[in-house]
Design a protein around this motif. Structure first.
Motif, short mmCIF file in Angstrom:
data_model
loop_
_atom_site.label_atom_id
_atom_site.label_comp_id
_atom_site.label_asym_id
_atom_site.label_seq_id
_atom_site.Cartn_x
_atom_site.Cartn_y
_atom_site.Cartn_z
N SER A 252 44.11 59.94 16.76
CA SER A 252 43.12 60.27 17.65
C SER A 252 41.61 60.19 17.01
O SER A 252 41.58 60.19 15.75
N THR A 253 40.82 60.46 17.74
CA THR A 253 39.20 60.16 17.41
C THR A 253 39.28 61.63 16.66
O THR A 253 38.38 61.78 15.41
N GLY A 254 39.42 62.77 16.65
CA GLY A 254 39.27 63.77 16.22
C GLY A 254 40.16 64.02 14.87
O GLY A 254 39.62 64.40 13.98
N ALA A 255 41.28 63.09 14.63
CA ALA A 255 41.96 63.27 13.44
C ALA A 255 41.15 62.37 12.50
O ALA A 255 41.03 62.57 11.27
N LEU A 256 40.35 61.16 13.01
CA LEU A 256 40.04 60.29 12.32
C LEU A 256 38.61 61.01 11.50
O LEU A 256 38.18 60.98 10.27
N ILE A 257 37.71 61.98 12.47
CA ILE A 257 36.74 62.59 12.07
C ILE A 257 37.14 63.72 10.87
O ILE A 257 36.37 63.84 9.92
N ALA A 258 38.23 64.38 10.96
CA ALA A 258 38.96 65.24 10.06
C ALA A 258 39.10 64.36 8.70
O ALA A 258 38.77 65.06 7.79
N ILE A 259 39.58 63.40 8.64
CA ILE A 259 39.87 62.49 7.64
C ILE A 259 38.49 62.19 6.92
O ILE A 259 38.35 62.36 5.39
N LEU A 260 37.57 61.70 7.60
CA LEU A 260 36.14 61.26 6.98
C LEU A 260 35.53 62.49 6.27
O LEU A 260 34.87 62.45 5.26
N ALA A 261 35.57 63.92 7.07
CA ALA A 261 35.34 64.86 6.57
C ALA A 261 35.72 65.29 5.23
O ALA A 261 34.88 65.80 4.45
N CYS A 262 37.05 65.22 5.06
CA CYS A 262 37.58 65.62 3.72
C CYS A 262 37.07 64.64 2.71
O CYS A 262 37.13 65.17 1.58
N ILE A 263 37.16 63.21 3.23
CA ILE A 263 36.67 62.56 1.83
C ILE A 263 35.43 62.67 1.48
O ILE A 263 34.82 62.68 0.16
N VAL A 264 34.42 63.08 2.40
CA VAL A 264 33.02 63.41 2.17
C VAL A 264 32.94 64.74 1.18
O VAL A 264 32.11 64.68 -0.02
#
Length: 796
Positions: free
Chosen positions: A616-628
């Motif tokens: 989902s979109t929420g999961a994708l945003i969470a993954i990107l936030a962890c990488i940053v």
């Protein structure tokens, strides 16, 4: 009076003597009656079989009399006690006890004579109860049982009558009939009313005649004159006398005052002091303003004197009105309608004044009213102009050019002079100045095109002022309606967005649109819908005009694919049938959505086809936030590691003077504005990547150039730095012991010389730093560091 009182005392004394003589023979007779009563009692007792043994009693008495207020030289003989057991040999002793015994009354214990030793007052005590007893003089034993008797104080006329509640106040209506009761006064006499005439009172009037009289026996005061008028005299002071002894000569008397007030009755009609009243009123007065006052006099009081006013005749009954001022009892004439000097110059009114309350007892004295004539003269006044109409209503088409005539207002001077009138529009009623008015002709024109859709009505005022008058103006309301012109094209009533399923069937109705127009809609006017010419050949949708200002949208093909196209734009042309006709094109948005088998819309977004399955979109945003966050941590760690590395050049702590130290700028002031790039002082070898070893100490010192020693007053820092850079660059043995750091330029105005140690070519400097001692407290630390050390070396 005192002669009469002496005669009365003499008569009473004579009667007392006769009574005393009679009393001396009374005991025997009373004793006989006592014996008879005792004999009958014994007979009754014998019949009952009982015998009563009781000693014989030879004297019985009931009461004695003594005159009051006796003032003779000797005590008064009250009476004599004697018993049959008294043999006259002195063995019998008489004893007296009871009220006043021994103090007021004394007894001769041998003879039984009783005397009064004090003057008695009947009003203090009318009688005394005493007890007499005969006892044996030697043994003190009773010879007779004790017996009571009464001594009465005989009254004389020694108290005058008194009015206990005086003075008195009474009220009686005026004009009362003769004999009307006013009030009753009552006097009291302390003498004995049961004896003689001492308390027999007779009333008489000493003052207040011939207006009032009093009944001699009852004390009732009555009116004695008819038609006593309060307006002539309101109060009377009456004196009433009460005399005892039946009013005969020698009696005592007392008086009291009675203040009698006549109360008001309505016995006077209102009366105007004059028969004709003249008043004036200016024609510029407004309704409700007072014109004048008049008053009918009525001497009666309170409600009996209340007067009401009314018009009974005249040609101004509809123009004026009259009311009553309850405080002043005046008739107030006020203006009911405006008056016009040019139309009518005078009015006549007939005013009637009448009592509000009339006493029926005096109705025959009427009539209780009066009339007067009022003449009202109208005065001429400089009046403002008057408009022909109270208000004006005009119409003008919107978008009319400037100067279009809207209408005309007209006012005229009502005065006899007939002065011309000037017109103007008060700007506070037409702030944006849409209109203008001709100052002489009153024609209203537009000053700019009007827009009905912005403001359909304009409410302004026009003022008219008389030229040459007192600059009085009159305003009139002007209502201007902006007539509609078809100058607005129709458009969608709202932003329409139609949703259609991917599996929609051809011919299905997917939506209805409607339109609005800012212009007025006529009774038979409606909007016509059609697909715009540029989209008339589309194969997807069709339109049907319902001819009721709505249109229906239908699907013309089977099925849509969101992957291919998810949004369609259908341009629709809308036309009205106004004059001239107007049209516009609005775009309808049609969005393709996924639906279930029941045509229920599930989703209209394209996101599910783009994102990977199960993410989902929420999961994708969470993954990107962890990488940053991880990248930020890594960068921070590397930065901290770089800060902890050792510097490439190490300085020895012992040799402090081999370093250039940055100090605060001590001088220069505003002249300290020059600076230089510290990059020019860097080692060029170090810039090329060649760095000499830090642990090799030079074996010999590079000799100083002659003349390079700085002087104390040197201020040419630029030359100094350039010299030191040249020496350092040309020194083949120069390791990085002498490093040039940030060197602050102290300014041309500073008297301080350079503090740099670039001149030092040996560890043991031969520079003279004694001048630092004179630089003040700010350089004390440097002076101690250099000057003290040199001094110590010299001493050693």
């Amino acid at each position: 009076m005192w002669e009469g009182l002496g005669l009365q005392v003499f008569l009473v004394s004579l009667g007392a003597v006769l009574c005393s003589a009679a009393a001396s023979s009374a005991p025997l007779e009373r004793g006989h009656r006592r014996h008879l009563s005792l004999h009958r009692h014994r007979e009754r007792a014998g019949k009952e079989g009982q015998v009563l043994h009781r000693s014989k009693r030879g004297w019985v008495w009931n009461q004695f009399f003594v005159i009051e207020e006796y003032t003779g030289p000797d005590p008064v003989l009250v009476g004599r006690l004697h018993s049959d057991v008294d043999a006259g040999d002195g063995s019998c002793r008489y004893i007296l006890s009871g009220e006043g015994a021994g103090t007021i009354f004394v007894i001769d214990d041998k003879t039984g004579n009783i005397h009064a030793t004090k003057t008695l007052d009947r009003e203090e005590q009318a009688q005394y109860t005493l007890t007499a007893q005969a006892v044996d003089r030697d043994t003190n034993k009773p010879l007779e049982p004790p017996s009571e008797f009464i001594v009465k104080v005989q009254d004389i006329n020694d108290n005058p009558p008194e009015f206990l509640h005086g003075p008195y106040y009474a009220r009686v209506p005026e004009m009362s009939n003769v004999g009307t009761s006013v009030m009753q006064v009552t006097a009291t006499d302390a003498d004995d009313p049961t004896y003689g005439n001492s308390a027999r009172l007779v009333y008489s009037i000493l003052q207040g005649q011939p207006y009032f009289s009093v009944e001699s026996q009852t004390g009732i005061i009555r009116t004695a004159l008819p038609n006593m008028d309060r307006e002539a005299r309101q109060e009377y002071d009456v004196v009433i006398q009460a005399k005892d002894m039946g009013g005969h000569m020698g009696g005592l008397s007392g008086t009291t005052e009675v203040k009698i007030t006549l109360t008001d009755v309505n016995d006077n009609p209102p009366k105007f002091p004059q028969s004709v009243y003249a008043m004036t009123v200016s024609e510029d007065k407004v309704p409700g303003e007072e014109v004048g006052r008049l008053k009918a006099k009525d001497p009666d009081l309170a409600e009996n004197g209340l007067v009401s006013y009314r018009f009974v005749d005249g040609d101004g009954m509809t123009v004026f009105e009259i009311t009553t001022d309850t405080d002043t009892r005046e008739g107030v004439i006020k203006l009911r309608k405006p008056v016009d000097y040019e139309t009518k110059k005078a009015y006549t009114l007939r005013v009637e004044a009448s009592n509000t309350h009339v006493d029926p007892r005096f109705i025959a004295w009427g009539p209780y009213k009066d009339t007067a004539t009022v003449k009202v003269t109208v005065e001429d006044a400089d009046e403002p102009p008057a408009f022909i109409a109270t208000s004006y209503n005009f119409e003008v088409e919107e978008n009319a050019p400037n100067g279009t005539v809207v209408g005309r207002v007209h006012a005229k001077d009502t005065d006899g002079a007939g002065n011309p009138v000037r017109y103007m529009i008060p700007r506070y009623t037409d702030v944006e100045q849409f209109f203008s008015v001709g100052p002489e002709d009153g024609i209203i024109r537009t000053t700019r095109p009007l827009d009905r859709e912005t403001q359909p009505w304009h409410n302004i005022s026009v003022s008219a002022t008389e030229i040459g008058g007192h600059h009085q103006d009159t305003k009139v309301r002007v209502n201007i309606k902006v007539k509609d012109v078809n100058d607005n094209a129709p458009e969608f009533a709202t932003h329409y967005e139609v949703l259609v399923c991917e599996n929609v069937s051809p011919g299905k109705l997917i939506g209805t649109v409607s339109a609005v127009d800012k212009d007025e809609i006529g009774h038979r006017q409606y909007f016509h819908f059609s697909i715009a010419p540029e989209a008339v050949n589309n194969q997807n949708f069709s339109l049907k005009d319902n001819r009721d200002s709505t249109a229906s949208i239908y699907v013309t093909r089977r099925g849509f694919s969101r992957m291919t196209q998810d949004v369609y734009f259908l341009p629709i042309e809308i036309n009205d049938n106004g004059v001239p006709p107007m049209s516009s094109t609005s775009t309808l948005t049609i969005r393709v959505c996924s639906c279930d088998s029941k045509d229920t819309i599930l989703s209209c977004n394209v996101e599910p086809y783009i994102l990977p399955a199960g993410l989902s979109t929420g999961a994708l945003i969470a993954i990107l936030a962890c990488i940053v966050i991880l990248l930020a941590i890594v960068v921070l760690f590397v930065a901290l590691r770089r800060q902890k590395k050792e510097p490439l050049i190490v300085f020895e702590e012992e040799d402090i003077r081999e370093n250039i130290i940055t100090y605060d700028d001590e001088g220069g002031g505003e002249e300290d504005t020059e600076a230089f790039d510290i990059a020019t002082l860097q080692n060029p070898d170090g810039a090329n990547g060649f760095l000499p070893r830090k642990d090799i100490k030079p074996e010999f010192q590079y000799p100083m150039r002659p003349g390079g020693r700085p002087v104390a007053n040197s201020v040419d820092v630029d030359d100094f730095i350039k010299t030191r850079i040249t020496d350092a660059d040309n020194d083949p043995t120069a390791p990085p012991y002498d490093s040039i750091q940030i060197y602050g330029y102290e300014g041309r105005g500073s008297i301080a010389g350079s503090l740099s140690s670039l001149e030092s070519v040996t560890t043991d400097s031969d520079l003279d730093y004694d001048y630092l001692q004179s630089w003040g407290p700010r350089f004390k630390k440097l002076a101690d560091l250099y000057g003290t050390k040199d001094s110590a070396d010299d001493n050693s």
